[in-house]
Design a protein around this motif. Structure first.
Motif, PDB file in Angstrom:
ATOM      1  N   MET A   8       0.844  -1.191   0.000  1.00 53.49           N
ATOM      2  CA  MET A   8       0.000   0.000   0.000  1.00 53.49           C
ATOM      3  C   MET A   8       0.877   1.238   0.000  1.00 53.49           C
ATOM      4  O   MET A   8       1.926   1.272   0.649  1.00 53.49           O
ATOM      5  CB  MET A   8      -0.926  -0.008   1.209  1.00 53.49           C
ATOM      6  N   LYS A   9       0.446   2.253  -0.731  1.00 57.07           N
ATOM      7  CA  LYS A   9       1.255   3.454  -0.920  1.00 57.07           C
ATOM      8  C   LYS A   9       0.506   4.686  -0.429  1.00 57.07           C
ATOM      9  O   LYS A   9      -0.701   4.804  -0.623  1.00 57.07           O
ATOM     10  CB  LYS A   9       1.603   3.602  -2.396  1.00 57.07           C
ATOM     11  N   LEU A  10       1.240   5.622   0.170  1.00 56.07           N
ATOM     12  CA  LEU A  10       0.628   6.821   0.722  1.00 56.07           C
ATOM     13  C   LEU A  10       0.578   7.948  -0.300  1.00 56.07           C
ATOM     14  O   LEU A  10       1.544   8.214  -1.018  1.00 56.07           O
ATOM     15  CB  LEU A  10       1.399   7.299   1.951  1.00 56.07           C
ATOM     16  N   ALA A  11      -0.563   8.635  -0.329  1.00 57.10           N
ATOM     17  CA  ALA A  11      -0.747   9.819  -1.170  1.00 57.10           C
ATOM     18  C   ALA A  11      -1.407  10.896  -0.316  1.00 57.10           C
ATOM     19  O   ALA A  11      -1.886  10.636   0.789  1.00 57.10           O
ATOM     20  CB  ALA A  11      -1.609   9.485  -2.383  1.00 57.10           C
ATOM     21  N   CYS A  12      -1.431  12.101  -0.845  1.00 55.07           N
ATOM     22  CA  CYS A  12      -1.976  13.233  -0.090  1.00 55.07           C
ATOM     23  C   CYS A  12      -2.664  14.189  -1.061  1.00 55.07           C
ATOM     24  O   CYS A  12      -2.143  14.439  -2.157  1.00 55.07           O
ATOM     25  CB  CYS A  12      -0.832  13.946   0.635  1.00 55.07           C
ATOM     26  N   GLN A  13      -3.820  14.699  -0.687  1.00 52.89           N
ATOM     27  CA  GLN A  13      -4.494  15.674  -1.540  1.00 52.89           C
ATOM     28  C   GLN A  13      -3.675  16.958  -1.621  1.00 52.89           C
ATOM     29  O   GLN A  13      -3.068  17.396  -0.648  1.00 52.89           O
ATOM     30  CB  GLN A  13      -5.903  15.968  -1.028  1.00 52.89           C
ATOM     31  N   GLU A  14      -3.683  17.584  -2.780  1.00 55.92           N
ATOM     32  CA  GLU A  14      -2.801  18.722  -3.027  1.00 55.92           C
ATOM     33  C   GLU A  14      -3.050  19.903  -2.098  1.00 55.92           C
ATOM     34  O   GLU A  14      -2.120  20.650  -1.773  1.00 55.92           O
ATOM     35  CB  GLU A  14      -2.905  19.176  -4.480  1.00 55.92           C
ATOM     36  N   GLY A  15      -4.272  20.074  -1.615  1.00 56.18           N
ATOM     37  CA  GLY A  15      -4.566  21.197  -0.736  1.00 56.18           C
ATOM     38  C   GLY A  15      -3.884  21.117   0.620  1.00 56.18           C
ATOM     39  O   GLY A  15      -3.759  22.133   1.323  1.00 56.18           O
ATOM     40  N   LEU A  16      -3.452  19.929   0.996  1.00 60.65           N
ATOM     41  CA  LEU A  16      -2.764  19.741   2.281  1.00 60.65           C
ATOM     42  C   LEU A  16      -1.257  19.951   2.179  1.00 60.65           C
ATOM     43  O   LEU A  16      -0.565  19.970   3.201  1.00 60.65           O
ATOM     44  CB  LEU A  16      -3.024  18.330   2.812  1.00 60.65           C
ATOM     45  N   VAL A  17      -0.762  20.101   0.951  1.00 63.38           N
ATOM     46  CA  VAL A  17       0.686  20.116   0.729  1.00 63.38           C
ATOM     47  C   VAL A  17       1.201  21.544   0.544  1.00 63.38           C
ATOM     48  O   VAL A  17       0.695  22.275  -0.304  1.00 63.38           O
ATOM     49  CB  VAL A  17       1.055  19.284  -0.517  1.00 63.38           C
ATOM     50  N   PRO A  18       2.216  21.948   1.302  1.00 59.51           N
ATOM     51  CA  PRO A  18       2.825  23.272   1.082  1.00 59.51           C
ATOM     52  C   PRO A  18       3.476  23.331  -0.294  1.00 59.51           C
ATOM     53  O   PRO A  18       3.968  22.331  -0.808  1.00 59.51           O
ATOM     54  CB  PRO A  18       3.880  23.368   2.186  1.00 59.51           C
ATOM     55  N   GLY A  19       3.481  24.535  -0.884  1.00 57.27           N
ATOM     56  CA  GLY A  19       4.113  24.707  -2.191  1.00 57.27           C
ATOM     57  C   GLY A  19       3.252  25.538  -3.112  1.00 57.27           C
ATOM     58  O   GLY A  19       2.026  25.421  -3.103  1.00 57.27           O
ATOM     59  N   LYS A  20       3.900  26.384  -3.919  1.00 61.16           N
ATOM     60  CA  LYS A  20       3.164  27.263  -4.831  1.00 61.16           C
ATOM     61  C   LYS A  20       2.927  26.635  -6.194  1.00 61.16           C
ATOM     62  O   LYS A  20       2.083  27.093  -6.957  1.00 61.16           O
ATOM     63  CB  LYS A  20       3.927  28.583  -4.986  1.00 61.16           C
ATOM     64  N   SER A  21       3.690  25.609  -6.511  1.00 62.87           N
ATOM     65  CA  SER A  21       3.550  24.944  -7.810  1.00 62.87           C
ATOM     66  C   SER A  21       3.428  23.442  -7.602  1.00 62.87           C
ATOM     67  O   SER A  21       3.700  22.922  -6.515  1.00 62.87           O
ATOM     68  CB  SER A  21       4.771  25.237  -8.683  1.00 62.87           C
ATOM     69  N   ILE A  22       3.024  22.741  -8.644  1.00 61.11           N
ATOM     70  CA  ILE A  22       2.943  21.284  -8.580  1.00 61.11           C
ATOM     71  C   ILE A  22       4.322  20.697  -8.275  1.00 61.11           C
ATOM     72  O   ILE A  22       4.455  19.780  -7.458  1.00 61.11           O
ATOM     73  CB  ILE A  22       2.397  20.690  -9.896  1.00 61.11           C
ATOM     74  N   ALA A  23       5.357  21.230  -8.895  1.00 61.47           N
ATOM     75  CA  ALA A  23       6.708  20.718  -8.680  1.00 61.47           C
ATOM     76  C   ALA A  23       7.127  20.877  -7.221  1.00 61.47           C
ATOM     77  O   ALA A  23       7.724  19.964  -6.629  1.00 61.47           O
ATOM     78  CB  ALA A  23       7.697  21.441  -9.595  1.00 61.47           C
TER      79      ALA A  23
END
Length: 263
Positions: A1-16
């Motif tokens: 099983m692999k962990l993922a996270c919704q983008e709104g929870l992740v710091p950062g101004k761009s996808i990269a």
């Protein structure tokens, strides 16, 4: 099983930047919002080329309602879903997460011939059959999501989702997911429900009660994770919840360590 996270929870101004931060925090993928996705495909694909962190899934983002009484609302939803499926396939995600309807029925009751729910399910099977073919051609999936009864009247338990998936019977284009928050409200036995859903599960959402990051609440994840392992689940489990800590990077890192200890 692999962990993922919704983008709104992740710091950062761009996808990269977000992918880089997820790698540091201990995740293998990111779930993106479907709204405006076709316009972001180029950026997402470019960012993924230089990162080991990929896109796990796409969460909703379509307009209209596929089970609306208004044909225009149904058509809007269908057109949007097809465009999103194409974009989902382009970014290499497992699938597009789909909720058939929020709230109560929007179409009339035709009892004694058919109730509103029976009509909705028949229409849903018809729609999903076509979308499943579209998804398969785009090399992705429609991912049916059961919600709790406070948010929808229709597909609430994993068994409800299994019933629809089996009626459509196109596993190359349609599967379903399990959400630990919704299961906590609807399933008497989360582990048993996961085992019964078996082959139809292709994605998982994680949150602790009261819908916050795992490790900050009081949910028991071990039994659910053990059930997922017992059915041979090796897919993504994505965070979908609120963050109780102002420092998101610190919080999602803590949650990754907590979840890996539960597996």
């Amino acid at each position: 099983m692999k962990l993922a996270c919704q983008e709104g929870l992740v710091p950062g101004k761009s996808i990269a930047e977000k992918l880089a931060n997820l790698q540091k925090a201990g995740y293998e993928a990111m779930e993106v919002w479907g709204g405006g996705l076709p316009d972001r495909v180029k950026e997402i694909r470019a960012a993924c080329k230089s990162s080991p962190v990929k896109i796990s899934s796409v969460c909703a983002g379509y307009g209209g309602c596929p089970l609306d009484s208004d044909p225009a609302g149904r058509q809007k939803a269908s057109d949007d879903i097809k465009r999103l499926l194409d974009a989902t396939g382009e970014i290499g995600a497992v699938g597009l997460i789909f909720v058939p309807i929020f709230g109560g029925p929007r179409i009339g009751d035709l009892s004694p011939w058919k109730t509103a729910v029976e009509l909705e399910k028949d229409l849903l099977v018809e729609l999903l059959s076509g979308w499943a073919d579209h998804a398969a051609a785009a090399k992705t999936l429609v991912i049916l999501e059961p919600l709790n009864g406070y948010e929808t009247h229709l597909i609430k338990k994993l068994a409800d989702g299994v019933d629809i998936c089996e009626r459509v019977s196109k596993p190359n284009g349609l599967k379903m997911m399990a959400d630990f928050f919704h299961m906590g409200l609807e399933e008497p036995d989360v582990a048993a429900s996961i085992k019964a859903a078996g082959k139809w599960l292709c994605h998982v959402h994680l949150s602790d009660h009261p819908r916050i990051l795992p490790g900050y609440g009081h949910s028991d994840f071990k039994k659910g994770f053990a059930a997922l392992k017992s059915i041979g689940y090796t897919g993504f489990m994505a965070l979908e919840c609120g963050c109780p800590d102002a420092d998101k990077m610190k919080a999602i890192t803590k949650t990754a360590k907590f979840l890996k200890a539960q597996m």
